[in-house]
Design a protein around this motif. Structure first.
Motif, PDB file in Angstrom:
ATOM      1  N   LYS A   3       0.853  -1.185   0.000  1.00 45.90           N
ATOM      2  CA  LYS A   3       0.000   0.000   0.000  1.00 45.90           C
ATOM      3  C   LYS A   3       0.889   1.235   0.000  1.00 45.90           C
ATOM      4  O   LYS A   3       1.827   1.345   0.780  1.00 45.90           O
ATOM      5  N   THR A   4       0.598   2.155  -0.911  1.00 46.45           N
ATOM      6  CA  THR A   4       1.375   3.382  -1.035  1.00 46.45           C
ATOM      7  C   THR A   4       0.451   4.569  -0.864  1.00 46.45           C
ATOM      8  O   THR A   4      -0.622   4.616  -1.463  1.00 46.45           O
ATOM      9  N   ILE A   5       0.865   5.507  -0.056  1.00 42.13           N
ATOM     10  CA  ILE A   5       0.086   6.719   0.148  1.00 42.13           C
ATOM     11  C   ILE A   5       0.135   7.552  -1.130  1.00 42.13           C
ATOM     12  O   ILE A   5       1.197   7.773  -1.696  1.00 42.13           O
ATOM     13  N   SER A   6      -1.014   8.001  -1.594  1.00 42.18           N
ATOM     14  CA  SER A   6      -1.098   8.819  -2.793  1.00 42.18           C
ATOM     15  C   SER A   6      -1.080  10.287  -2.399  1.00 42.18           C
ATOM     16  O   SER A   6      -1.655  10.683  -1.390  1.00 42.18           O
ATOM     17  N   SER A   7      -0.433  11.077  -3.205  1.00 43.64           N
ATOM     18  CA  SER A   7      -0.423  12.524  -2.972  1.00 43.64           C
ATOM     19  C   SER A   7      -1.062  13.207  -4.168  1.00 43.64           C
ATOM     20  O   SER A   7      -0.435  13.987  -4.868  1.00 43.64           O
ATOM     21  N   MET A   8      -2.325  12.876  -4.395  1.00 41.14           N
ATOM     22  CA  MET A   8      -3.065  13.397  -5.538  1.00 41.14           C
ATOM     23  C   MET A   8      -3.191  14.914  -5.459  1.00 41.14           C
ATOM     24  O   MET A   8      -3.492  15.470  -4.412  1.00 41.14           O
ATOM     25  N   VAL A   9      -2.959  15.550  -6.590  1.00 42.17           N
ATOM     26  CA  VAL A   9      -3.172  16.990  -6.678  1.00 42.17           C
ATOM     27  C   VAL A   9      -4.665  17.231  -6.859  1.00 42.17           C
ATOM     28  O   VAL A   9      -5.393  16.340  -7.300  1.00 42.17           O
ATOM     29  N   ALA A  15      -1.664  20.098 -15.820  1.00 40.93           N
ATOM     30  CA  ALA A  15      -0.514  19.182 -15.843  1.00 40.93           C
ATOM     31  C   ALA A  15       0.750  19.953 -16.216  1.00 40.93           C
ATOM     32  O   ALA A  15       0.724  20.785 -17.124  1.00 40.93           O
ATOM     33  N   PRO A  16       1.847  19.674 -15.532  1.00 40.46           N
ATOM     34  CA  PRO A  16       3.107  20.310 -15.930  1.00 40.46           C
ATOM     35  C   PRO A  16       3.616  19.666 -17.220  1.00 40.46           C
ATOM     36  O   PRO A  16       3.337  18.496 -17.498  1.00 40.46           O
TER      37      PRO A  16
END
Length: 103
Positions: A3-9, A15-16
């Motif tokens: 499980k990975t923590i998401s850092s959703m914008v 989008a860059p």
């Protein structure tokens, strides 16, 4: 799979731009190159991800169905190939060929 923590914008964030080498064409691809007339899909996928493996047929169909309708599509593999050798550029080319991706 870990499980990975998401850092959703926040949704709606622009989008860059990016400039990444496409291992299939050996050409650089940027957001400006692939931007669609109606929409642009940017996917972050990997060759070894069980979730991606489960939907490869549908991803290929998505590309066939929507690129011809003015939707820009790109898949980016951002994994470290030392930790995930299945995600090397050479293996990415094999995945594109095997699955019939056109993006």
């Amino acid at each position: 799979m870990v499980k990975t923590i998401s850092s959703m914008v926040p949704l709606g964030t622009s989008a860059p731009d990016f400039n990444l080498l496409d291992p299939v064409t050996e050409q650089f691809v940027s957001l400006q190159n692939i931007r669609g007339n109606f929409a642009t899909i940017v996917m972050f996928i990997s060759n070894h991800c069980p979730y991606v493996k489960h939907i490869t047929t549908e991803l290929a169909q998505l590309g066939r169905d929507y690129q011809s309708k003015g939707v820009g599509i790109v898949a980016i593999n951002s994994n470290d190939i030392k930790s995930y050798p299945d995600d090397s550029p050479d293996n990415m080319v094999l995945e594109v060929q095997k699955n019939g991706y056109n993006f």
